[in-house]
Structures are given as C-alpha cells and as structure tokens.
Write a protein that holds these residues in place. Sequence first.
Motif, PDB file in Angstrom:
ATOM      1  N   VAL A 126       0.842  -1.201   0.000  1.00 55.91           N
ATOM      2  CA  VAL A 126       0.000   0.000   0.000  1.00 55.91           C
ATOM      3  C   VAL A 126       0.878   1.252   0.000  1.00 55.91           C
ATOM      4  O   VAL A 126       0.599   2.234  -0.703  1.00 55.91           O
ATOM      5  N   SER A 127       1.956   1.214   0.761  1.00 53.06           N
ATOM      6  CA  SER A 127       2.905   2.326   0.805  1.00 53.06           C
ATOM      7  C   SER A 127       3.503   2.584  -0.569  1.00 53.06           C
ATOM      8  O   SER A 127       3.563   3.733  -1.039  1.00 53.06           O
ATOM      9  N   PHE A 128       3.925   1.513  -1.241  1.00 48.06           N
ATOM     10  CA  PHE A 128       4.501   1.646  -2.585  1.00 48.06           C
ATOM     11  C   PHE A 128       3.471   2.191  -3.567  1.00 48.06           C
ATOM     12  O   PHE A 128       3.791   3.004  -4.447  1.00 48.06           O
ATOM     13  N   HIS A 129       2.228   1.754  -3.418  1.00 51.05           N
ATOM     14  CA  HIS A 129       1.133   2.205  -4.284  1.00 51.05           C
ATOM     15  C   HIS A 129       0.965   3.725  -4.200  1.00 51.05           C
ATOM     16  O   HIS A 129       0.827   4.415  -5.220  1.00 51.05           O
ATOM     17  N   LEU A 130       0.993   4.253  -2.975  1.00 48.27           N
ATOM     18  CA  LEU A 130       0.853   5.691  -2.785  1.00 48.27           C
ATOM     19  C   LEU A 130       2.056   6.446  -3.337  1.00 48.27           C
ATOM     20  O   LEU A 130       1.911   7.484  -4.000  1.00 48.27           O
ATOM     21  N   LEU A 174       7.599  11.851   2.692  1.00 48.94           N
ATOM     22  CA  LEU A 174       6.466  11.129   2.127  1.00 48.94           C
ATOM     23  C   LEU A 174       6.546   9.637   2.432  1.00 48.94           C
ATOM     24  O   LEU A 174       5.548   9.015   2.809  1.00 48.94           O
ATOM     25  N   TYR A 175       7.746   9.076   2.291  1.00 50.28           N
ATOM     26  CA  TYR A 175       7.881   7.639   2.534  1.00 50.28           C
ATOM     27  C   TYR A 175       7.641   7.310   4.008  1.00 50.28           C
ATOM     28  O   TYR A 175       6.887   6.375   4.321  1.00 50.28           O
ATOM     29  N   ILE A 176       8.269   8.058   4.894  1.00 45.81           N
ATOM     30  CA  ILE A 176       8.087   7.769   6.325  1.00 45.81           C
ATOM     31  C   ILE A 176       6.622   7.978   6.716  1.00 45.81           C
ATOM     32  O   ILE A 176       6.092   7.272   7.577  1.00 45.81           O
ATOM     33  N   GLY A 177       5.971   8.935   6.066  1.00 50.26           N
ATOM     34  CA  GLY A 177       4.542   9.132   6.326  1.00 50.26           C
ATOM     35  C   GLY A 177       3.730   7.893   5.986  1.00 50.26           C
ATOM     36  O   GLY A 177       2.787   7.538   6.708  1.00 50.26           O
ATOM     37  N   THR A 178       4.094   7.205   4.890  1.00 51.55           N
ATOM     38  CA  THR A 178       3.370   5.970   4.550  1.00 51.55           C
ATOM     39  C   THR A 178       3.659   4.870   5.563  1.00 51.55           C
ATOM     40  O   THR A 178       2.797   4.022   5.830  1.00 51.55           O
ATOM     41  N   VAL A 179       4.861   4.878   6.131  1.00 51.27           N
ATOM     42  CA  VAL A 179       5.196   3.888   7.169  1.00 51.27           C
ATOM     43  C   VAL A 179       4.370   4.158   8.425  1.00 51.27           C
ATOM     44  O   VAL A 179       3.878   3.225   9.082  1.00 51.27           O
ATOM     45  N   VAL A 180       4.217   5.446   8.773  1.00 53.55           N
ATOM     46  CA  VAL A 180       3.365   5.807   9.909  1.00 53.55           C
ATOM     47  C   VAL A 180       1.942   5.297   9.677  1.00 53.55           C
ATOM     48  O   VAL A 180       1.313   4.706  10.562  1.00 53.55           O
ATOM     49  N   LEU A 205       9.911   9.834  14.167  1.00 52.14           N
ATOM     50  CA  LEU A 205      10.840   9.876  13.032  1.00 52.14           C
ATOM     51  C   LEU A 205      10.268  10.718  11.896  1.00 52.14           C
ATOM     52  O   LEU A 205      10.990  11.497  11.259  1.00 52.14           O
ATOM     53  N   HIS A 206       8.970  10.584  11.669  1.00 55.24           N
ATOM     54  CA  HIS A 206       8.309  11.377  10.630  1.00 55.24           C
ATOM     55  C   HIS A 206       8.379  12.870  10.971  1.00 55.24           C
ATOM     56  O   HIS A 206       8.689  13.697  10.094  1.00 55.24           O
ATOM     57  N   ALA A 207       8.130  13.206  12.220  1.00 57.26           N
ATOM     58  CA  ALA A 207       8.210  14.609  12.638  1.00 57.26           C
ATOM     59  C   ALA A 207       9.620  15.153  12.464  1.00 57.26           C
ATOM     60  O   ALA A 207       9.808  16.294  12.015  1.00 57.26           O
TER      61      ALA A 207
END
Length: 305
Positions: A126-130, A174-180, A205-207
């Motif tokens: 799903v992360s890769f899709h976004l 953006l990537y870390i946001g998808t991990v969150v 980490l995202h922040a």
Amino acid sequence: MGVSQVSFARYVRPLGWATLVANAMLVVTGGAVRLTGSGLGCPTWPRCTDQSFTPHGALDLHEAVEFGNRMLTFVLVAIAVATFVAAWQTGRRDLRRLALWLALGIPAQAVIGGITVLTDLNPWIVSFHLLCSMAIISLAVLFVRRIDQPGPAPAGGPLVGLAWATYAASWAVLYIGTVVTGSGPHAGDEDSPRNGLDPLQVSQLHADSVFLLVGLTIGLLFALAALRAGAEARRAVLVLLLVELGQGAIGFVQYFTDLPIVLVAFHMLGAALISAVVTWTLLAVRTPRATPSATDQDARVAVRA
C-alpha cells in the motif's frame, strides 16, 4: 502537420494540467477507500468478485467506494491517452517521452493496486502504491513546465544542490509518512495486517524528517533571496514552505485528535501538493526561465497553434 493535428496539439497544456489534477485526486479517493475501510470491498482483482468484474446485487458502502475508485482508472487512462496524442502532435520529442511515461504509469498503478488487494492490503505494498502516485504527480509537473520551456540547459552550483537536498528530504517525509500510516489504525479493512512498528516511534521519526524538510526549505528561501535568484524560484519555494507548514499543522492536530478521517484525508491531499510543489521548486531552481531563443519561440508556437 495537418490542420486537425495542430488544433488538437493546442490542448496539450490543459491536458497536462488535467493529468496532474486527476492523479492528485486519485490520492484523495484512494485515501477514501482506506479511511472508510473499503479496501477489500472488491475482494479480488482484476475482477470485483470471483464471478464478475462488477459488484452484484445491492451495493453496500464498501463495494461502492472500492469499485468507484477502480472506475477512476478509466478516466485517468482517457486523459493520459489524450495527453499523449496531443504531445505527439506538437512534434516535440521531450513532450512525447514524458507523456508516454505518464500514460504507462496508469496501468502500472492499476496492477500495483491489484496486488494490494490480492495481498489483503499488505501495508508495505500500500505504501509503494501511494508513492507511485506521488511519482506520477511529480512527472506531471515536469511535463506541464516543459511545455513552455523545451529543454533549457540546467543550472549548477550550491543552489541546485540545496534544491536537490530539499527534493530528497520531501521524498523521505512522504515515505516515512506511509510507514506511519502502515502502523496506524486506518488499514483499509478491519482484518488487514499492520506493519508491526511502534506508531509513536515512527511518528517521531516522521516529525524529525518534517523538521529537516522545513529547515532545508527555509535555507533555500534565504539563499535564493541573498543571491537575487529568479522570481519564479523564490515564489515556488515560498509556496512550498506554506504548504509544508499547513501540512505540518494538519499532521500535528490529527495526531493529537486520534486521526479523524476528515483530517487524514486533507493530510493526504497535502502530501500530493508537497510532491507537486517541491518538483516545481527543483525545476525553477535547476532550470530558471530565461529569455526564449528563436527555437524555443517556435516550439511554443507549435504547442499553442
């Protein structure tokens, strides 16, 4: 070039913008699928059910949301094909190449979306899709800007390096946001797996990555002002900073209000805007607009004819 070809080539700009807007909206509608728990409303792919490509009987909310999102693919395909045809008829190789990549990105995204369904919404897929949608948005910005600036020589120097660093930092955000997201509650279906990471730690980490991005953006803004860079570059980085601050505010509020669906949806729209504006910023710094040459003027006339 025939009359019909010239008349269609003139639509390359609005079609380029349509490609950009449509893919940004796809991020939002895809988010709606996940936020309403409709990710498996159609439990298989490419069919909606084992027997049919469309839902049968009375649609429930999840089926309607998921199937509606799938139907948007055909809208994107139509826009992509029209954009490619218009780009082809301009006679410009750079626009043809970019339009081809944009067109190929749509079926590629559909396949990745299918894999997410077949893997029961695996959070990493799903992360890769976004992220693929973000890449298409970035490419669409390049396409739109190239229409009026056909292949100028890129600038170099520390400003360009700082712009590249800002661009890279935005992708880290953006990537870390998808991990969150993959560690949080909005899985897309109540039985879908999460990535197993601690939401508190990945959110921190995202922040931290957001603070890095904002710092780089402010540094780029001051550097552009100090070196009296072009107005477009300064305007682009200022817009980027404003989008980042707005996105950061939404992220802060949603975190401390237990991720309400409406705020998460706006946060996803903000992510699409970050992808678009940071690309504009990089291009504005790397290839500043200059007085057009005769060749450039001819290329613009071909597009506008």
